[in-house]
Design a protein around this motif. Structure first.
Motif, PDB file in Angstrom:
ATOM      1  N   ASP A 130       0.832  -1.207   0.000  1.00 34.19           N
ATOM      2  CA  ASP A 130       0.000   0.000   0.000  1.00 34.19           C
ATOM      3  C   ASP A 130       0.871   1.264   0.000  1.00 34.19           C
ATOM      4  O   ASP A 130       0.595   2.214  -0.716  1.00 34.19           O
ATOM      5  CB  ASP A 130      -0.930   0.033   1.215  1.00 34.19           C
ATOM      6  CG  ASP A 130      -2.085  -0.958   1.111  1.00 34.19           C
ATOM      7  OD1 ASP A 130      -2.329  -1.491   0.004  1.00 34.19           O
ATOM      8  OD2 ASP A 130      -2.733  -1.204   2.154  1.00 34.19           O
ATOM      9  N   ALA A 131       1.916   1.261   0.825  1.00 35.83           N
ATOM     10  CA  ALA A 131       2.808   2.429   0.910  1.00 35.83           C
ATOM     11  C   ALA A 131       3.508   2.676  -0.421  1.00 35.83           C
ATOM     12  O   ALA A 131       3.663   3.824  -0.852  1.00 35.83           O
ATOM     13  CB  ALA A 131       3.833   2.228   2.024  1.00 35.83           C
ATOM     14  N   ILE A 132       3.913   1.611  -1.085  1.00 38.16           N
ATOM     15  CA  ILE A 132       4.580   1.736  -2.388  1.00 38.16           C
ATOM     16  C   ILE A 132       3.597   2.269  -3.431  1.00 38.16           C
ATOM     17  O   ILE A 132       3.949   3.127  -4.245  1.00 38.16           O
ATOM     18  CB  ILE A 132       5.182   0.382  -2.817  1.00 38.16           C
ATOM     19  CG1 ILE A 132       6.328  -0.003  -1.880  1.00 38.16           C
ATOM     20  CG2 ILE A 132       5.656   0.426  -4.273  1.00 38.16           C
ATOM     21  CD1 ILE A 132       6.750  -1.460  -1.981  1.00 38.16           C
ATOM     22  N   ALA A 133       2.363   1.771  -3.399  1.00 38.83           N
ATOM     23  CA  ALA A 133       1.346   2.234  -4.347  1.00 38.83           C
ATOM     24  C   ALA A 133       1.013   3.709  -4.114  1.00 38.83           C
ATOM     25  O   ALA A 133       0.793   4.464  -5.072  1.00 38.83           O
ATOM     26  CB  ALA A 133       0.084   1.384  -4.232  1.00 38.83           C
ATOM     27  N   GLU A 134       0.997   4.117  -2.858  1.00 39.29           N
ATOM     28  CA  GLU A 134       0.684   5.511  -2.516  1.00 39.29           C
ATOM     29  C   GLU A 134       1.791   6.445  -2.989  1.00 39.29           C
ATOM     30  O   GLU A 134       1.538   7.495  -3.556  1.00 39.29           O
ATOM     31  CB  GLU A 134       0.509   5.631  -1.003  1.00 39.29           C
ATOM     32  CG  GLU A 134       0.182   7.024  -0.532  1.00 39.29           C
ATOM     33  CD  GLU A 134       0.058   7.071   0.977  1.00 39.29           C
ATOM     34  OE1 GLU A 134       0.721   7.928   1.586  1.00 39.29           O
ATOM     35  OE2 GLU A 134      -0.691   6.244   1.538  1.00 39.29           O
ATOM     36  N   ARG A 135       3.030   6.067  -2.718  1.00 39.19           N
ATOM     37  CA  ARG A 135       4.186   6.877  -3.132  1.00 39.19           C
ATOM     38  C   ARG A 135       5.409   5.959  -3.164  1.00 39.19           C
ATOM     39  O   ARG A 135       5.844   5.467  -2.124  1.00 39.19           O
ATOM     40  CB  ARG A 135       4.410   8.030  -2.163  1.00 39.19           C
ATOM     41  CG  ARG A 135       5.508   8.983  -2.631  1.00 39.19           C
ATOM     42  CD  ARG A 135       5.702  10.176  -1.702  1.00 39.19           C
ATOM     43  NE  ARG A 135       6.458   9.785  -0.512  1.00 39.19           N
ATOM     44  CZ  ARG A 135       6.008   9.873   0.736  1.00 39.19           C
ATOM     45  NH1 ARG A 135       4.785  10.308   0.980  1.00 39.19           N
ATOM     46  NH2 ARG A 135       6.770   9.531   1.753  1.00 39.19           N
TER      47      ARG A 135
END
Length: 128
Positions: free
Chosen positions: A51-56
């Protein structure tokens, strides 16, 4: 403090730490900030990391291999697909716990020295 010079690459600006032990995560975060990393995000699971990678997308990631009930290989696959450098961090010896598919990825042995951690950051940023 910016430790970069014309002869030395800067540290990555944004680092994602995937670590399920809060004490180790805090230690990494403090050391990274001391090296000049501007943003450090810490997560403790594969789902939260993805999720963190997808967000930024981060500039660099530290991946604990063995999380509570899972391994971080799905995160590694995503980072490779995005061409984001990362280092596995493990308490096991070099050949234990790492899937053969990631045998060539850099790794740090827990506990790692500040010099080893900084060298991994600078090397990853130099080749990026």
């Amino acid at each position: 403090m910016d430790r970069a010079s014309p002869d030395r690459p800067a540290c990555p600006a944004d680092v994602l730490i995937v670590e399920d032990d809060p004490i180790i995560a805090i230690d990494f975060e403090e050391r990274l900030m001391g090296f000049g990393v501007r943003t450090v995000r810490t997560v403790a699971s594969v789902a939260r990391a993805l999720d963190a990678i997808a967000e930024r997308a981060p500039d660099f990631a530290l991946l604990d291999v063995e999380l509570v009930r899972e391994k971080s290989f799905a995160i590694a696959e995503r980072l490779l697909a995005l061409k984001i450098p990362f280092v596995f961090v493990t308490g096991y010896d070099a050949e234990t716990g790492i899937s053969q598919e990631f045998a060539g990825q850099p790794r740090l042995q827990k506990p790692c020295s500040s010099e080893e951690l900084e060298a991994a950051l600078l090397e990853a940023n130099a080749i990026r």
